[in-house]
Design a protein around this motif. Structure first.
Motif, PDB file in Angstrom:
ATOM      1  N   ILE A 119     -18.630 -85.698   3.973  1.00 31.94           N
ATOM      2  CA  ILE A 119     -18.189 -87.199   3.942  1.00 31.94           C
ATOM      3  C   ILE A 119     -18.910 -88.141   2.833  1.00 31.94           C
ATOM      4  O   ILE A 119     -18.105 -88.779   2.011  1.00 31.94           O
ATOM      5  CB  ILE A 119     -17.991 -87.970   5.438  1.00 31.94           C
ATOM      6  N   GLN A 120     -20.242 -87.883   2.961  1.00 29.86           N
ATOM      7  CA  GLN A 120     -21.030 -88.821   2.076  1.00 29.86           C
ATOM      8  C   GLN A 120     -20.499 -88.206   0.500  1.00 29.86           C
ATOM      9  O   GLN A 120     -20.565 -88.957  -0.354  1.00 29.86           O
ATOM     10  CB  GLN A 120     -22.183 -88.773   2.376  1.00 29.86           C
ATOM     11  N   GLN A 121     -20.777 -87.031   0.348  1.00 30.74           N
ATOM     12  CA  GLN A 121     -20.340 -86.450  -1.019  1.00 30.74           C
ATOM     13  C   GLN A 121     -18.892 -87.038  -1.480  1.00 30.74           C
ATOM     14  O   GLN A 121     -18.806 -87.018  -2.831  1.00 30.74           O
ATOM     15  CB  GLN A 121     -20.563 -85.089  -0.748  1.00 30.74           C
ATOM     16  N   ALA A 122     -17.983 -87.296  -0.680  1.00 29.39           N
ATOM     17  CA  ALA A 122     -16.663 -87.763  -1.202  1.00 29.39           C
ATOM     18  C   ALA A 122     -16.552 -89.176  -1.358  1.00 29.39           C
ATOM     19  O   ALA A 122     -15.811 -89.732  -1.852  1.00 29.39           O
ATOM     20  CB  ALA A 122     -15.666 -87.244   0.015  1.00 29.39           C
ATOM     21  N   GLY A 123     -17.825 -89.856  -1.095  1.00 33.25           N
ATOM     22  CA  GLY A 123     -18.041 -91.195  -1.320  1.00 33.25           C
ATOM     23  C   GLY A 123     -17.207 -92.152  -0.415  1.00 33.25           C
ATOM     24  O   GLY A 123     -16.776 -93.243  -0.221  1.00 33.25           O
ATOM     25  N   LEU A 124     -17.135 -91.535   1.048  1.00 28.87           N
ATOM     26  CA  LEU A 124     -16.468 -92.101   2.119  1.00 28.87           C
ATOM     27  C   LEU A 124     -17.409 -92.556   3.156  1.00 28.87           C
ATOM     28  O   LEU A 124     -18.613 -92.315   3.242  1.00 28.87           O
ATOM     29  CB  LEU A 124     -15.434 -91.199   2.744  1.00 28.87           C
ATOM     30  N   SER A 125     -16.769 -93.551   4.079  1.00 34.06           N
ATOM     31  CA  SER A 125     -17.379 -93.806   5.348  1.00 34.06           C
ATOM     32  C   SER A 125     -17.392 -93.048   6.484  1.00 34.06           C
ATOM     33  O   SER A 125     -16.030 -92.731   6.709  1.00 34.06           O
ATOM     34  CB  SER A 125     -17.258 -95.403   5.633  1.00 34.06           C
ATOM     35  N   ALA A 126     -18.408 -92.845   7.229  1.00 28.01           N
ATOM     36  CA  ALA A 126     -18.214 -91.708   8.507  1.00 28.01           C
ATOM     37  C   ALA A 126     -18.211 -92.960   9.693  1.00 28.01           C
ATOM     38  O   ALA A 126     -18.767 -93.601   9.661  1.00 28.01           O
ATOM     39  CB  ALA A 126     -19.225 -90.865   8.706  1.00 28.01           C
ATOM     40  N   GLY A 127     -16.979 -92.739  10.339  1.00 26.31           N
ATOM     41  CA  GLY A 127     -16.917 -93.106  11.621  1.00 26.31           C
ATOM     42  C   GLY A 127     -17.557 -92.461  12.854  1.00 26.31           C
ATOM     43  O   GLY A 127     -18.955 -92.407  12.689  1.00 26.31           O
ATOM     44  N   THR A 128     -16.851 -92.384  13.965  1.00 24.65           N
ATOM     45  CA  THR A 128     -17.446 -91.217  14.834  1.00 24.65           C
ATOM     46  C   THR A 128     -17.513 -89.818  14.481  1.00 24.65           C
ATOM     47  O   THR A 128     -16.462 -89.411  14.161  1.00 24.65           O
ATOM     48  CB  THR A 128     -16.651 -91.579  16.113  1.00 24.65           C
ATOM     49  N   VAL A 129     -18.806 -89.564  14.638  1.00 26.19           N
ATOM     50  CA  VAL A 129     -19.007 -87.891  14.109  1.00 26.19           C
ATOM     51  C   VAL A 129     -19.832 -87.223  15.036  1.00 26.19           C
ATOM     52  O   VAL A 129     -20.807 -87.612  15.297  1.00 26.19           O
ATOM     53  CB  VAL A 129     -19.755 -88.075  12.617  1.00 26.19           C
ATOM     54  N   ASP A 130     -19.153 -86.502  16.069  1.00 24.70           N
ATOM     55  CA  ASP A 130     -19.793 -85.796  16.884  1.00 24.70           C
ATOM     56  C   ASP A 130     -20.802 -84.897  16.391  1.00 24.70           C
ATOM     57  O   ASP A 130     -20.575 -84.212  15.537  1.00 24.70           O
ATOM     58  CB  ASP A 130     -18.921 -85.133  17.892  1.00 24.70           C
ATOM     59  N   THR A 131     -21.938 -84.992  17.148  1.00 25.17           N
ATOM     60  CA  THR A 131     -23.087 -83.896  16.674  1.00 25.17           C
ATOM     61  C   THR A 131     -22.827 -82.479  16.774  1.00 25.17           C
ATOM     62  O   THR A 131     -22.872 -81.622  15.838  1.00 25.17           O
ATOM     63  CB  THR A 131     -24.237 -84.038  17.475  1.00 25.17           C
ATOM     64  N   GLY A 132     -22.025 -81.963  17.925  1.00 26.64           N
ATOM     65  CA  GLY A 132     -21.657 -80.543  17.951  1.00 26.64           C
ATOM     66  C   GLY A 132     -22.633 -79.795  17.808  1.00 26.64           C
ATOM     67  O   GLY A 132     -24.037 -80.083  18.096  1.00 26.64           O
ATOM     68  N   PRO A 133     -22.435 -78.348  17.905  1.00 24.96           N
ATOM     69  CA  PRO A 133     -23.636 -77.273  18.137  1.00 24.96           C
ATOM     70  C   PRO A 133     -24.195 -77.036  16.864  1.00 24.96           C
ATOM     71  O   PRO A 133     -23.895 -77.413  15.713  1.00 24.96           O
ATOM     72  CB  PRO A 133     -22.999 -75.986  18.475  1.00 24.96           C
ATOM     73  N   THR A 134     -25.528 -76.418  16.887  1.00 27.74           N
ATOM     74  CA  THR A 134     -26.299 -76.010  15.732  1.00 27.74           C
ATOM     75  C   THR A 134     -25.580 -74.715  15.003  1.00 27.74           C
ATOM     76  O   THR A 134     -25.294 -73.772  15.891  1.00 27.74           O
ATOM     77  CB  THR A 134     -27.682 -75.957  16.063  1.00 27.74           C
ATOM     78  N   LEU A 135     -25.395 -74.654  13.956  1.00 30.32           N
ATOM     79  CA  LEU A 135     -25.029 -73.208  13.259  1.00 30.32           C
ATOM     80  C   LEU A 135     -26.129 -72.664  12.362  1.00 30.32           C
ATOM     81  O   LEU A 135     -26.832 -73.500  11.660  1.00 30.32           O
ATOM     82  CB  LEU A 135     -23.859 -73.978  12.199  1.00 30.32           C
ATOM     83  N   PRO A 136     -26.292 -71.560  12.900  1.00 25.00           N
ATOM     84  CA  PRO A 136     -27.722 -71.017  12.281  1.00 25.00           C
ATOM     85  C   PRO A 136     -27.474 -70.932  10.585  1.00 25.00           C
ATOM     86  O   PRO A 136     -28.238 -71.108   9.850  1.00 25.00           O
ATOM     87  CB  PRO A 136     -27.440 -69.265  12.646  1.00 25.00           C
ATOM     88  N   ARG A 137     -25.975 -70.394  10.220  1.00 28.08           N
ATOM     89  CA  ARG A 137     -25.719 -70.422   8.500  1.00 28.08           C
ATOM     90  C   ARG A 137     -24.306 -71.019   8.575  1.00 28.08           C
ATOM     91  O   ARG A 137     -23.502 -70.718   9.206  1.00 28.08           O
ATOM     92  CB  ARG A 137     -26.087 -69.202   8.024  1.00 28.08           C
ATOM     93  N   TYR A 138     -23.981 -71.734   7.609  1.00 30.77           N
ATOM     94  CA  TYR A 138     -22.589 -72.443   7.272  1.00 30.77           C
ATOM     95  C   TYR A 138     -22.445 -72.548   5.961  1.00 30.77           C
ATOM     96  O   TYR A 138     -23.280 -73.244   5.393  1.00 30.77           O
ATOM     97  CB  TYR A 138     -22.381 -73.555   7.964  1.00 30.77           C
ATOM     98  N   THR A 139     -21.222 -71.609   5.226  1.00 28.98           N
ATOM     99  CA  THR A 139     -21.338 -71.896   3.818  1.00 28.98           C
ATOM    100  C   THR A 139     -20.071 -72.454   3.493  1.00 28.98           C
ATOM    101  O   THR A 139     -19.038 -71.783   3.886  1.00 28.98           O
ATOM    102  CB  THR A 139     -21.606 -70.473   3.051  1.00 28.98           C
ATOM    103  N   ILE A 140     -19.966 -73.129   2.392  1.00 33.39           N
ATOM    104  CA  ILE A 140     -18.523 -73.416   2.004  1.00 33.39           C
ATOM    105  C   ILE A 140     -18.669 -73.148   0.205  1.00 33.39           C
ATOM    106  O   ILE A 140     -19.699 -73.305  -0.200  1.00 33.39           O
ATOM    107  CB  ILE A 140     -18.547 -75.076   1.935  1.00 33.39           C
ATOM    108  N   ASP A 141     -17.361 -72.969  -0.144  1.00 36.74           N
ATOM    109  CA  ASP A 141     -17.219 -72.564  -1.551  1.00 36.74           C
ATOM    110  C   ASP A 141     -16.485 -73.718  -2.389  1.00 36.74           C
ATOM    111  O   ASP A 141     -15.776 -74.418  -1.767  1.00 36.74           O
ATOM    112  CB  ASP A 141     -16.669 -71.331  -1.712  1.00 36.74           C
ATOM    113  N   SER A 142     -16.384 -73.748  -3.588  1.00 42.62           N
ATOM    114  CA  SER A 142     -15.589 -74.702  -4.345  1.00 42.62           C
ATOM    115  C   SER A 142     -14.311 -74.431  -4.551  1.00 42.62           C
ATOM    116  O   SER A 142     -13.529 -74.994  -5.166  1.00 42.62           O
ATOM    117  CB  SER A 142     -16.581 -75.054  -5.607  1.00 42.62           C
TER     118      SER A 142
END
Length: 351
Positions: A119-142
């Protein structure tokens, strides 16, 4: 008792138009906001363009007798001038996440912190963002937009991803998914019980048959799946997220599941690196499937303050299927004529 007079305020680039001073001659204004559609949409008809250009910021307020609430925030993406006026289309702030393509790898990060980063990289403001579980590894691609990466993560958890009336981004569990994280690691039995209660989130409003409802329709259908099983791709641990992660030769030992009965579905998810995550994802996916089981659509006059994520209730309707409390998931609003002769939001709610 005096009747209410619908009013509007429109800010579009340097153009300001109101009910009392309808600059550019607004003829029709339609807003569509839906949790199941990536970005909010505005369609506006003016008698003249008045300098409006692509990329102009847009905000719309609707209400009555000057008591107005923000109903849309976004920017112009399409202009279609004609000899008799101009049709303007705008989209909400979620467009920035749809346009963002980036690559990153997150290690030992919560789902909420990943959402905050994108959300920050997109230049937007975050409202309510739940924490959720911890992910050992999470990858995103372009190759895929940040929105679709974040939407896929939201679906795993049963979360909703949407923007509110002010354009801030929400990433949160609502309805049956509101309490799936409350039990903590290893305590998902309590989360199942909480989910089954169908607790709703957000502010609420009640509508009574014979007083507020102009129309009402209900849809009921069987769930597409009764049971979800999540299998990780070489899951690493069956003892929680804080243990050392070792590959296993027996994947079925680390599958998670939610629900019972047939039809069932097996989903292979490489993000489910632990048994706890597999269980959590199964609960989230089942919550997503069950959203469409019971839906109610109502039409009321002049309630622009109702937002996506609010809980709404209907009562005293002759058919009991139309009564009860549900999560607000769709909010089309319209205003016809420069003097605002009609303001009829239509709401769709689901359990």
């Amino acid at each position: 008792m005096p009747s209410l007079k619908p009013t509007f305020s429109l800010n579009l680039g340097s153009l300001q138009s109101t009910t009392d001073n309808p600059v550019a001659g607004p003829q029709q204004l339609v807003i569509d906001r839906d949790m199941d559609i990536p970005a909010d949409a505005l369609t506006l008809h003016l008698l003249e363009r008045s300098g409006v250009a692509l990329g102009d910021r847009v905000s719309v307020k609707l209400g009555h007798d000057g008591n107005e609430e923000t109903a849309f925030t976004g920017e112009v993406i399409r202009l279609r001038p004609t000899l008799t006026g101009v049709k303007i289309q705008a989209v909400g702030t979620m467009q920035a996440l749809l346009n963002l393509h980036t690559a990153a790898t997150f290690e030992q990060k919560t789902a909420g912190s990943i959402a905050q980063d994108l959300i920050q990289q997109a230049g937007l403001s975050a409202g309510t963002v739940d924490t959720g579980p911890t992910l050992p590894r999470y990858t995103i691609d372009s190759f895929t937009s940040a929105f679709w990466h974040l939407k896929r993560l939201a679906d795993r958890l049963g979360y909703e991803l949407y923007s509110d009336r002010e354009g801030t981004i929400q990433f949160r569990g609502l309805g049956a998914a509101a309490n799936l994280d409350a039990a903590g690691v290893g305590g998902l039995l309590g989360a199942v019980t909480a989910a089954a209660s169908g607790l709703l989130g957000g502010a609420g409003e009640g509508y009574v048959f014979g007083q507020h409802l102009l129309a009402g329709t209900v849809w009921q259908q069987q769930a597409a799946r009764q049971e979800i099983t999540i299998g990780g791709e070489s899951p690493m641990s069956g003892q929680g997220d804080t243990t050392a992660h070792w590959l296993t030769t027996q994947d079925t030992d680390y599958q998670g599941s939610a629900g019972t009965g047939s039809p069932s579905q097996l989903i292979l998810d490489p993000v489910a690196r632990t048994r706890d995550l597999a269980d959590r994802f199964a609960l989230g996916q089942l919550a997503v499937i069950n959203r469409q089981v019971h839906q109610v659509q109502i039409t009321v006059l002049g309630r622009p303050q109702v937002d996506l994520g609010n809980s709404i209730s209907t009562s005293n309707v002759p058919d009991a299927l139309l009564n009860g409390s549900r999560l607000h998931s769709r909010h089309p609003a319209s205003l016809f004529g420069a003097k605002g002769v009609c303001h009829r939001p239509e709401s769709c709610a689901r359990r």
